[in-house]
Design a protein around this motif. Sequence first.
Motif, PDB file in Angstrom:
ATOM      1  N   LEU A 264      -9.275 -11.780 -17.310  1.00  0.00           N
ATOM      2  CA  LEU A 264      -9.859 -11.340 -16.042  1.00  0.00           C
ATOM      3  C   LEU A 264     -10.841 -12.365 -15.502  1.00  0.00           C
ATOM      4  N   PRO A 268      -7.033 -15.875 -13.356  1.00  0.00           N
ATOM      5  CA  PRO A 268      -6.696 -14.941 -12.271  1.00  0.00           C
ATOM      6  C   PRO A 268      -5.226 -14.945 -11.891  1.00  0.00           C
ATOM      7  N   TRP A 269      -4.490 -16.007 -12.216  1.00  0.00           N
ATOM      8  CA  TRP A 269      -3.081 -16.048 -11.831  1.00  0.00           C
ATOM      9  C   TRP A 269      -2.246 -15.013 -12.603  1.00  0.00           C
ATOM     10  N   TRP A 271      -3.313 -11.758 -13.094  1.00  0.00           N
ATOM     11  CA  TRP A 271      -3.513 -10.400 -12.580  1.00  0.00           C
ATOM     12  C   TRP A 271      -3.642 -10.305 -11.064  1.00  0.00           C
ATOM     13  N   VAL A 272      -4.011 -11.384 -10.405  1.00  0.00           N
ATOM     14  CA  VAL A 272      -4.141 -11.334  -8.948  1.00  0.00           C
ATOM     15  C   VAL A 272      -2.789 -11.123  -8.255  1.00  0.00           C
ATOM     16  N   GLY A 275      -1.552  -7.461  -8.764  1.00  0.00           N
ATOM     17  CA  GLY A 275      -2.515  -6.564  -8.132  1.00  0.00           C
ATOM     18  C   GLY A 275      -2.455  -6.634  -6.623  1.00  0.00           C
ATOM     19  N   LEU A 276      -2.338  -7.861  -6.101  1.00  0.00           N
ATOM     20  CA  LEU A 276      -2.239  -8.038  -4.651  1.00  0.00           C
ATOM     21  C   LEU A 276      -0.929  -7.471  -4.122  1.00  0.00           C
TER      22      LEU A 276
END
Length: 303
Positions: A264, A268-269, A271-272, A275-276
């Motif tokens: 986290l 970020p690649w 979960w972003v 999630g996005l």
Amino acid sequence: MTDAATMLSTEPADDTLAAPGVSPRRAAWQRFVRYRLALPGAITLALLVLAALLGPLLWTVDPNAVDPAQYRRPPGPGHPLGTDSAGRDVLARLLVGARVSLAVGLAAALTATVVGVLLGSLAGYLRGWVDALLNRVTEVFQSFPTIIVIITVAAVMGPSLPGMIIIIGLMDWTGAFRVTRGLTMALREQDAIQAVVGLGAPNSRVVLRHVVPAVLGPATVVATGMVGGVIMLEAALSFLGLGVPPPTASWGSMLNQAQSLSILEGMPWLWVPPGLAIAVTVLSVNFIGEGLRNAVDPKQGRR
């Protein structure tokens, strides 16, 4: 004879749409686009569906190919969105996961809507003991938290994509039932329906040929709002490890694999992107639902 479906949409939204020469479809379209986020939402959802259908055909990297040498690589050449903890390409899994998440959302919402419309039409048209019985059944279903029931069934029977769609569809039909029942009770007293009944048409024909088509517009609005909730529910179940079985990718399972603090904070690649994707899809569906609500209900205020 006036069709029952037409009778539901004879009241114009305003003086402009009531002008001579404006067809009901065109008036509904104007009410839809009046909500300014509806059309962008529809375009965005269409692009997401297109990416889900064509993306894996264009980006031919195997989403399940494990490569320890590519362990948690950041975005770069060969892997535009990086790789995960098993060295799998994030972009490939994101595109394949779109198929799963959208399929669950659309199929489960369609299942729930079909069940709700059929039962609601029967309850509203037949009334009496049939209506009382179906209302009691609806209250029983509404008394159980959907996610608890699904988690219990998934824990007992194991994760399964078809099973998840069926369970969600059979648990979420009550909203469509309530809307359809109310509309059917009003339609039952319309002259068009009474005329068909007077001609000797059986109840099954009246319900399937006249009542169900007349309530499809409002039922579509309910189904649209349901899609976003189902996608969120699938993501939550996959995040808990009770969604689609591995190694099949879904947006929720991708988030499940990226829940450690180190990921986290520094990766970020992982979960972003999922999630996005979930956030954009749910927002797009909600915007479409608001537009459809305006389209089928002329009394909605201007947006």
